[in-house]
Design an enzyme around this catalytic site. Structure first.
Site, PDB file in Angstrom:
ATOM      1  N   GLY A  71       0.812  -1.214   0.000  1.00  0.00           N
ATOM      2  CA  GLY A  71       0.000   0.000   0.000  1.00  0.00           C
ATOM      3  C   GLY A  71       0.847   1.266   0.000  1.00  0.00           C
ATOM      4  N   THR A  72       1.948   1.237   0.739  1.00  0.00           N
ATOM      5  CA  THR A  72       2.802   2.426   0.816  1.00  0.00           C
ATOM      6  C   THR A  72       3.379   2.750  -0.559  1.00  0.00           C
ATOM      7  OG1 THR A  72       3.348   1.960   3.115  1.00  0.00           O
ATOM      8  CG2 THR A  72       4.893   3.355   1.911  1.00  0.00           C
ATOM      9  N   ASN A 154      -7.976   4.340   8.470  1.00  0.00           N
ATOM     10  CA  ASN A 154      -7.418   3.157   9.123  1.00  0.00           C
ATOM     11  C   ASN A 154      -7.471   3.218  10.641  1.00  0.00           C
ATOM     12  OD1 ASN A 154      -5.492   5.208   8.101  1.00  0.00           O
ATOM     13  ND2 ASN A 154      -4.062   4.178   9.460  1.00  0.00           N
ATOM     14  N   GLN A 182      -7.889   0.133   3.366  1.00  0.00           N
ATOM     15  CA  GLN A 182      -8.747  -0.437   4.421  1.00  0.00           C
ATOM     16  C   GLN A 182     -10.142  -0.782   3.912  1.00  0.00           C
ATOM     17  OE1 GLN A 182      -7.852  -1.439   7.392  1.00  0.00           O
ATOM     18  NE2 GLN A 182      -5.836  -0.503   7.522  1.00  0.00           N
ATOM     19  N   SER A 202      -3.695  -2.962  -0.807  1.00  0.00           N
ATOM     20  CA  SER A 202      -2.632  -3.730  -0.157  1.00  0.00           C
ATOM     21  C   SER A 202      -3.155  -5.126   0.154  1.00  0.00           C
ATOM     22  CB  SER A 202      -2.220  -3.010   1.137  1.00  0.00           C
ATOM     23  OG  SER A 202      -1.281  -3.782   1.840  1.00  0.00           O
ATOM     24  N   HIS A 204      -2.096  -7.451   2.392  1.00  0.00           N
ATOM     25  CA  HIS A 204      -2.093  -8.054   3.739  1.00  0.00           C
ATOM     26  C   HIS A 204      -3.242  -7.597   4.630  1.00  0.00           C
ATOM     27  CE1 HIS A 204      -0.020  -4.852   6.325  1.00  0.00           C
ATOM     28  NE2 HIS A 204       0.159  -4.359   5.119  1.00  0.00           N
ATOM     29  N   THR A 240      11.479  -7.571 -11.147  1.00  0.00           N
ATOM     30  CA  THR A 240      10.849  -8.896 -11.271  1.00  0.00           C
ATOM     31  C   THR A 240       9.675  -9.002 -10.305  1.00  0.00           C
ATOM     32  OG1 THR A 240      12.969  -9.823 -11.884  1.00  0.00           O
ATOM     33  CG2 THR A 240      11.287 -11.382 -11.136  1.00  0.00           C
ATOM     34  N   CYS A 332       1.866   1.879  12.063  1.00  0.00           N
ATOM     35  CA  CYS A 332       3.118   2.569  11.781  1.00  0.00           C
ATOM     36  C   CYS A 332       3.459   3.596  12.848  1.00  0.00           C
ATOM     37  CB  CYS A 332       3.042   3.279  10.432  1.00  0.00           C
ATOM     38  SG  CYS A 332       2.199   2.306   9.226  1.00  0.00           S
TER      39      CYS A 332
HETATM   40  C1  LIG Z   1      -5.024   3.429   4.811  1.00  0.00           C
HETATM   41  C2  LIG Z   1      -3.681   2.793   4.631  1.00  0.00           C
HETATM   42  N1  LIG Z   1      -2.923   3.175   3.600  1.00  0.00           N
HETATM   43  C3  LIG Z   1      -1.719   2.635   3.376  1.00  0.00           C
HETATM   44  C4  LIG Z   1      -1.201   1.664   4.214  1.00  0.00           C
HETATM   45  C5  LIG Z   1       0.147   1.085   3.926  1.00  0.00           C
HETATM   46  O1  LIG Z   1       0.021  -0.225   3.418  1.00  0.00           O
HETATM   47  P1  LIG Z   1       1.239  -1.251   3.495  1.00  0.00           P
HETATM   48  O2  LIG Z   1       1.344  -1.700   4.909  1.00  0.00           O
HETATM   49  O3  LIG Z   1       0.848  -2.364   2.566  1.00  0.00           O
HETATM   50  O4  LIG Z   1       2.450  -0.532   3.019  1.00  0.00           O
HETATM   51  C6  LIG Z   1      -1.964   1.246   5.311  1.00  0.00           C
HETATM   52  C7  LIG Z   1      -1.418   0.253   6.258  1.00  0.00           C
HETATM   53  O5  LIG Z   1      -1.638   0.344   7.447  1.00  0.00           O
HETATM   54  C8  LIG Z   1      -3.243   1.816   5.518  1.00  0.00           C
HETATM   55  O6  LIG Z   1      -4.016   1.454   6.542  1.00  0.00           O
END
Ligand SMILES: Cc1ncc(COP(=O)(O)O)c(C=O)c1O
Length: 387
Positions: A71-72, A154, A182, A202, A204, A240, A332
């Site tokens: 996601g990041t 989130n 989310q 994302s 996970h 890759t 985070c």
């Molecule tokens: C709203 C939101 N955006 C982005 C992310 C980042 O995703 P990733 O952990 O896959 O980098 C998160 C993860 O907590 C999230 O909740």
């Protein structure tokens, strides 16, 4: 000790079908999807299958999806990619409009763009954590390059008016990005009907593996890649592919897409059981819900509450000793002592932010776990308040 995991918004346990897809792909004969031989074609077909599954879940074309490292990366690729492409087309387009409650993957990327000469506008939110369309209308104009507003938050679950803001962005020629990390698996996302150009996902958070994500890029959107190198992902993301991770993401995405209603009602019932259990035991004056109380205005799997007089650090430590996992905010930032930027933007005092805890649920949780958690919290709170 029976452990209870109520931190699905940080990361969800891998679904058995996703794990099986991962193991099958990782244990397969070697194969680089870019290789033309049979081994390579085998790997490529796993990536294609996953892309097809995700495109069905979102209502887009498979070639509008780019797999990323999470996601990041998707958020960074969206912001940098659209901002730079817009400015390259028209040097006057330097505006970035976002909200104060975005994930740091968006906020810090936007701040970085500001240091490169883009003009950043961060929209405030109300007490429920929602941005106003009126404020967005005042901020978006002919020089706006990118608008980035998340689907659902989130930390609190609050939904944003992305359709209305997307219309505004479209009217002014700005690229609309939505962080749907989310929301995936809990709302029916249809990019065919939403005025959204870029959308981050994302794996996970929905029972896929960590370190895999995707970015939807609507055909024709001004956007340029973040990574340069090989010609993978139709030159949109060099490197890759994480074949096993992508295969598992595809498996998880098709499962959750077919079970959204069941997932919503399950999460909602566990959430209600925990909230009602806490209010019954502690009384309504001691428990405050942070975010939108209306189920129509929030994601169903997140419950952010403040308990008067009890610091989240102490509560979370005591819960952990009892085998219960929750969080003080986003994964985070929960390791830091800073009060949550989301709750602060909603107008909560630093003191109240430090009383706030996030519980987040998934299909692995039960009503009896929620009851047990409420009982344990009530016991901890009674003990702490006696001191
Ligand atoms: C709203 C939101 N955006 C982005 C992310 C980042 O995703 P990733 O952990 O896959 O980098 C998160 C993860 O907590 C999230 O909740």
């Amino acid at each position: 000790m029976d452990r209870i995991y109520m931190d699905y918004a940080a990361t969800a346990p891998m679904l058995s079908e996703a794990l099986a897809a991962y193991v099958a792909a990782a244990g397969d004969a070697p194969g680089n999807p870019s290789s033309l031989h049979a081994f390579g074609r085998g790997a490529r077909s796993r990536v294609t299958e996953a892309r097809d599954a995700l495109s069905r879940a979102l209502g887009c074309r498979p070639d509008e999806l780019t797999f990323t490292g999470g996601g990041t990366e998707s958020d960074n690729a969206a912001l940098f990619g659209a901002a730079r492409a817009q400015r390259a087309r028209d040097p006057r387009r330097t505006g970035i409009v976002t909200t104060a409650v975005e994930h740091h993957a968006v906020l810090h990327a936007a701040e970085r763009l500001a240091s490169e000469g883009f003009e950043l506008t961060v929209l405030p939110v109300d007490r429920a954590g929602r941005v106003s369309v009126h404020d967005a209308e005042a901020a978006i104009g002919e020089t706006t390059a990118v608008v980035s507003v998340m689907y659902g938050n989130n930390e609190t679950g609050t939904l944003q008016p992305i359709a209305d803001i997307g219309q505004l962005a479209r009217r002014h020629g700005a690229v609309m990005h939505v962080d749907a990390v989310q929301a995936l698996g809990y709302v029916h996302i249809d990019v065919g009907t939403l005025p959204v150009d870029l959308l981050s996902l994302s794996a996970h958070k929905i029972g896929g593996p960590q370190g895999v994500g995707a970015l939807y890029v609507r055909t024709g959107t001004p956007w340029q890649p973040l990574l340069y190198g090989g010609s993978q992902e139709r030159r949109k993301r060099a490197g890759t592919e994480n074949v096993a991770g992508i295969a598992a993401f595809g498996a998880a995405a098709s499962l959750v897409a077919n079970a959204i209603d069941a997932r919503r009602s399950h999460a909602e019932s566990v959430r209600n059981a925990l909230l009602c259990g806490l209010i019954d035991r502690l009384g309504p004056d001691l428990v405050t819900v942070n975010g939108d109380a209306d189920p129509e205005g929030r994601l169903p799997h997140i419950l952010n509450i403040g308990i008067e007089g009890v610091s989240n650090e102490t509560l979370l430590m005591n819960l952990d000793l009892q085998g219960i996992a929750a969080s003080g905010g986003s994964a985070c930032t929960s390791g830091s002592l800073q009060p949550s930027h989301v709750l602060t933007a909603m107008g909560l005092s630093p003191h109240f932010c430090k009383n706030s805890v996030r519980f987040s649920f998934g299909m692995g949780n039960t009503i009896s776990q929620a009851d047990k958690t409420a009982e344990i919290i009530a016991t901890i709170v009674a003990r702490l308040r006696k001191r």
